[in-house]
Design an enzyme around this catalytic site. Structure first.
Site, PDB file in Angstrom:
ATOM      1  N   PHE A  13      -7.401 -12.646   2.836  1.00 37.78           N
ATOM      2  CA  PHE A  13      -7.667 -13.442   1.899  1.00 37.78           C
ATOM      3  C   PHE A  13      -6.746 -13.374   0.492  1.00 37.78           C
ATOM      4  O   PHE A  13      -5.805 -14.246   0.262  1.00 37.78           O
ATOM      5  CB  PHE A  13      -8.968 -13.433   1.451  1.00 37.78           C
ATOM      6  CG  PHE A  13      -9.489 -13.838   0.176  1.00 37.78           C
ATOM      7  CD1 PHE A  13      -9.276 -15.190  -0.264  1.00 37.78           C
ATOM      8  CD2 PHE A  13     -10.074 -13.179  -0.978  1.00 37.78           C
ATOM      9  CE1 PHE A  13      -9.314 -15.697  -1.633  1.00 37.78           C
ATOM     10  CE2 PHE A  13     -10.468 -13.651  -2.102  1.00 37.78           C
ATOM     11  CZ  PHE A  13     -10.135 -14.850  -2.321  1.00 37.78           C
ATOM     12  N   ASP A  33       0.411  -7.027   9.376  1.00 35.95           N
ATOM     13  CA  ASP A  33      -1.106  -7.143   9.328  1.00 35.95           C
ATOM     14  C   ASP A  33      -1.547  -6.947  10.862  1.00 35.95           C
ATOM     15  O   ASP A  33      -0.869  -7.420  11.828  1.00 35.95           O
ATOM     16  CB  ASP A  33      -1.455  -8.497   9.013  1.00 35.95           C
ATOM     17  CG  ASP A  33      -2.853  -8.495   8.475  1.00 35.95           C
ATOM     18  OD1 ASP A  33      -3.875  -8.296   9.268  1.00 35.95           O
ATOM     19  OD2 ASP A  33      -3.138  -8.646   7.218  1.00 35.95           O
ATOM     20  N   LEU A  63       4.794   3.284  11.557  1.00 36.93           N
ATOM     21  CA  LEU A  63       5.320   2.152  11.180  1.00 36.93           C
ATOM     22  C   LEU A  63       6.671   1.852  11.753  1.00 36.93           C
ATOM     23  O   LEU A  63       7.334   2.738  11.622  1.00 36.93           O
ATOM     24  CB  LEU A  63       5.179   1.792   9.849  1.00 36.93           C
ATOM     25  CG  LEU A  63       3.878   1.672   9.105  1.00 36.93           C
ATOM     26  CD1 LEU A  63       4.206   1.339   7.573  1.00 36.93           C
ATOM     27  CD2 LEU A  63       3.069   0.476   9.594  1.00 36.93           C
ATOM     28  N   ASN A 103       1.370   6.107   5.434  1.00 35.15           N
ATOM     29  CA  ASN A 103       2.438   5.591   6.356  1.00 35.15           C
ATOM     30  C   ASN A 103       3.246   4.755   5.324  1.00 35.15           C
ATOM     31  O   ASN A 103       4.316   4.649   5.484  1.00 35.15           O
ATOM     32  CB  ASN A 103       2.020   4.767   7.590  1.00 35.15           C
ATOM     33  CG  ASN A 103       1.529   5.706   8.660  1.00 35.15           C
ATOM     34  OD1 ASN A 103       1.807   6.893   8.706  1.00 35.15           O
ATOM     35  ND2 ASN A 103       0.630   5.407   9.460  1.00 35.15           N
ATOM     36  N   ALA A 118      -3.575  -1.599  -3.551  1.00 35.74           N
ATOM     37  CA  ALA A 118      -4.667  -2.443  -3.980  1.00 35.74           C
ATOM     38  C   ALA A 118      -5.958  -1.847  -3.980  1.00 35.74           C
ATOM     39  O   ALA A 118      -6.531  -1.542  -2.962  1.00 35.74           O
ATOM     40  CB  ALA A 118      -4.903  -3.750  -3.071  1.00 35.74           C
ATOM     41  N   TYR A 149     -15.596   3.144   2.228  1.00 41.65           N
ATOM     42  CA  TYR A 149     -14.698   2.124   1.504  1.00 41.65           C
ATOM     43  C   TYR A 149     -14.446   2.814   0.366  1.00 41.65           C
ATOM     44  O   TYR A 149     -13.173   2.822  -0.168  1.00 41.65           O
ATOM     45  CB  TYR A 149     -15.166   1.000   1.454  1.00 41.65           C
ATOM     46  CG  TYR A 149     -14.437  -0.106   0.661  1.00 41.65           C
ATOM     47  CD1 TYR A 149     -13.406  -0.864   1.349  1.00 41.65           C
ATOM     48  CD2 TYR A 149     -14.878  -0.558  -0.519  1.00 41.65           C
ATOM     49  CE1 TYR A 149     -12.622  -1.769   0.715  1.00 41.65           C
ATOM     50  CE2 TYR A 149     -13.948  -1.550  -1.310  1.00 41.65           C
ATOM     51  CZ  TYR A 149     -12.845  -2.366  -0.959  1.00 41.65           C
ATOM     52  OH  TYR A 149     -12.118  -2.957  -1.216  1.00 41.65           O
TER      53      TYR A 149
HETATM   54  N1  LIG Z   1     -11.435  -9.608  -2.213  1.00 41.97           N
HETATM   55  C1  LIG Z   1     -11.901  -8.673  -3.402  1.00 41.97           C
HETATM   56  O1  LIG Z   1     -12.817  -9.068  -4.037  1.00 41.97           O
HETATM   57  C2  LIG Z   1     -11.382  -7.411  -3.550  1.00 41.97           C
HETATM   58  C3  LIG Z   1     -11.984  -6.663  -4.486  1.00 41.97           C
HETATM   59  C4  LIG Z   1     -11.321  -5.338  -4.559  1.00 41.97           C
HETATM   60  C5  LIG Z   1     -10.312  -4.829  -3.985  1.00 41.97           C
HETATM   61  N2  LIG Z   1      -9.896  -5.754  -2.658  1.00 41.97           N
HETATM   62  C6  LIG Z   1      -8.599  -4.904  -1.975  1.00 41.97           C
HETATM   63  O2  LIG Z   1      -7.801  -5.975  -1.884  1.00 41.97           O
HETATM   64  C7  LIG Z   1      -7.329  -6.086  -0.457  1.00 41.97           C
HETATM   65  C8  LIG Z   1      -7.358  -7.355  -0.039  1.00 41.97           C
HETATM   66  O3  LIG Z   1      -8.515  -7.715   0.202  1.00 41.97           O
HETATM   67  P1  LIG Z   1      -9.163  -8.979   0.585  1.00 41.97           P
HETATM   68  O4  LIG Z   1     -10.270  -9.716   0.149  1.00 41.97           O
HETATM   69  O5  LIG Z   1      -7.769 -10.128   0.925  1.00 41.97           O
HETATM   70  O6  LIG Z   1      -9.661  -8.715   2.261  1.00 41.97           O
HETATM   71  P2  LIG Z   1      -9.323  -9.180   3.651  1.00 41.97           P
HETATM   72  O7  LIG Z   1     -10.406  -8.511   4.566  1.00 41.97           O
HETATM   73  O8  LIG Z   1      -9.533 -10.794   3.680  1.00 41.97           O
HETATM   74  O9  LIG Z   1      -7.803  -8.744   4.125  1.00 41.97           O
HETATM   75  C9  LIG Z   1      -7.484  -7.634   4.513  1.00 41.97           C
HETATM   76  C10 LIG Z   1      -6.243  -7.712   5.331  1.00 41.97           C
HETATM   77  O10 LIG Z   1      -5.576  -6.258   5.786  1.00 41.97           O
HETATM   78  C11 LIG Z   1      -5.591  -6.412   7.176  1.00 41.97           C
HETATM   79  N3  LIG Z   1      -5.980  -4.992   7.869  1.00 41.97           N
HETATM   80  C12 LIG Z   1      -7.183  -4.195   7.649  1.00 41.97           C
HETATM   81  N4  LIG Z   1      -6.988  -3.211   8.245  1.00 41.97           N
HETATM   82  C13 LIG Z   1      -5.452  -2.919   8.462  1.00 41.97           C
HETATM   83  C14 LIG Z   1      -4.788  -1.983   9.261  1.00 41.97           C
HETATM   84  N5  LIG Z   1      -5.339  -1.015   9.595  1.00 41.97           N
HETATM   85  N6  LIG Z   1      -3.660  -2.368   9.473  1.00 41.97           N
HETATM   86  C15 LIG Z   1      -2.947  -3.697   9.265  1.00 41.97           C
HETATM   87  N7  LIG Z   1      -3.763  -4.403   8.652  1.00 41.97           N
HETATM   88  C16 LIG Z   1      -5.114  -4.127   8.244  1.00 41.97           C
HETATM   89  C17 LIG Z   1      -6.673  -7.460   7.841  1.00 41.97           C
HETATM   90  O11 LIG Z   1      -6.619  -7.936   9.197  1.00 41.97           O
HETATM   91  C18 LIG Z   1      -6.450  -8.346   6.682  1.00 41.97           C
HETATM   92  O12 LIG Z   1      -5.644  -9.378   6.883  1.00 41.97           O
HETATM   93  C19 LIG Z   1      -7.941  -4.909   0.072  1.00 41.97           C
HETATM   94  O13 LIG Z   1      -7.258  -3.662   0.091  1.00 41.97           O
HETATM   95  C20 LIG Z   1      -9.209  -4.863  -0.838  1.00 41.97           C
HETATM   96  O14 LIG Z   1      -9.928  -3.569  -0.748  1.00 41.97           O
HETATM   97  C21 LIG Z   1     -10.450  -6.883  -2.726  1.00 41.97           C
END
Ligand SMILES: NC(=O)c1ccc[n+]([C@@H]2O[C@H](COP(=O)([O-])OP(=O)(O)OC[C@H]3O[C@@H](n4cnc5c(N)ncnc54)[C@H](O)[C@@H]3O)[C@@H](O)[C@H]2O)c1
Length: 318
Positions: A13, A33, A63, A103, A118, A149
């Site tokens: 997202f 990803d 990687l 990594n 992030a 988490y």
């Molecule tokens: N959306 C929020 O409100 C929010 C709040 C705090 C922190 N974050 C952080 O921001 C980042 C993005 O959040 P988001 O809302 O876009 O989440 P999301 O779940 O939409 O996106 C995470 C992405 O990481 C990829 N991914 C997960 N594990 C993986 C792995 N082992 N190897 C490669 N790719 C992997 C997923 O396929 C996905 O595309 C995250 O790290 C999350 O912890 C988000």
């Protein structure tokens, strides 16, 4: 100057919106990803940019990004953010945050690239202080259902700090607070996607607990602006990014109803374990150090999010 940037989690997202903003600025973006929660559709939409490339890879594995050239910046957003997703495989969530971050730090080190993690407001757990300032150490249950988490991200912050002190890696840490907007998945279990899609589908809204718990929601384009500003800054200590407009979940339900123009029917469900009661960032540091703040009102952001979900709903029906 064109910068070569790797975005891990770039199909997610926030990651996909970040990739788009970076590409629109003329940079070269390599998205890595595993598509665990990311969207192949988001990747397809980014392929129209000449500077974009995609590598399907799990960051927990060593990687192998091939011959993409020397990287200038590495953003690590790879990790499922919704409790529904990160609790499905908690061991994997910890591995992603710890081994995956390591990594990517090694990759940044090999390339002499700047690295941004992030991180999350969840490192404060269920906070006993409000607003949460960066020097607050938090109140986290190490064995609760959210621990994979929260503790995974806390360890990732410690790892980034260790690379900085042991290897002089050039690092940034963003503590992201609740973010929403177009590009969220309709069934990701997050409160805004839940509320908007339930109302569009004419279903009752489910509220966990009494609905008095609070959150502060930041629109995704604003958040991405904050991430880019932090990456460009000299600030090497953690920075909160988000909005400090705090609303209760009950208030949020009413605002979503007003924005969509539908009456809201509410079903109460038991409170979630370890669900934080309050969450509001202290944003003094990001305003002062980055000159950044969120500018999109909750109403406007929700209108744009509702329009996105209405459009994707139609696409499902057709
Ligand atoms: N959306 C929020 O409100 C929010 C709040 C705090 C922190 N974050 C952080 O921001 C980042 C993005 O959040 P988001 O809302 O876009 O989440 P999301 O779940 O939409 O996106 C995470 C992405 O990481 C990829 N991914 C997960 N594990 C993986 C792995 N082992 N190897 C490669 N790719 C992997 C997923 O396929 C996905 O595309 C995250 O790290 C999350 O912890 C988000």
């Amino acid at each position: 100057m064109i910068v070569r940037i790797l975005v891990a989690g770039g199909a997610g997202f926030i990651g996909a919106t970040l990739c788009e903003h970076l590409l629109l600025r003329g940079h070269t973006v390599v998205c890595v990803d595993s598509l665990q929660t990311g969207s192949a559709l988001a990747i397809d939409q980014l392929r129209k940019f000449e500077g974009f490339s995609f590598i399907k890879q799990d960051i927990v594995q060593i990687l192998d990004i091939g011959a993409v050239g020397t990287l200038d910046q590495v953003y690590n957003l790879a990790c499922p953010a919704s409790p529904k997703h990160y609790q499905k495989d908690p061991i994997k969530t910890i591995e992603t945050n710890v081994i995956g971050t390591r990594n990517l730090l090694d990759l940044a080190l090999q390339n002499g690239a700047r690295f941004l993690l992030a991180s999350t407001s969840e490192i404060y757990g269920s906070p006993e202080r409000k607003p949460q300032r960066e020097d607050y150490w938090g109140n986290v249950n190490t064995t609760g259902p959210r621990a994979c988490y929260d503790e995974g991200k806390r360890c990732a912050e410690a790892l980034v700090t260790a690379y900085r002190s042991q290897h002089q890696t050039d690092t940034r840490i963003a503590r992201i607070f609740n973010t929403y907007g177009p590009g969220m998945q309709r069934d990701d279990g997050r409160v805004i996607s839940n509320f908007v899609t339930c109302l569009l589908d004419k279903k009752p809204i489910e509220i966990y607990g009494d609905g008095k718990q609070t959150r502060s929601f930041c629109y995704v384009d604003d958040m991405v602006g904050g991430l880019i500003a932090l990456m460009a800054s000299d600030c090497t200590t953690p920075v909160n990014l988000g909005s400090d407009h705090e609303v209760s979940i009950m208030e949020l339900a009413c605002i979503v109803g007003r924005v969509i123009g539908k009456s809201v029917e509410i079903t109460h469900c038991p409170a979630l374990i370890d669900d934080p009661r309050e969450r509001r960032p202290d944003l003094d540091k990001c305003r002062r150090v980055l000159g950044w703040q969120a500018i999109t009102s909750l109403e406007l952001g929700l209108r744009k999010t509702a329009a996105f979900f209405a459009k994707t709903q139609q696409a499902h029906v057709v």
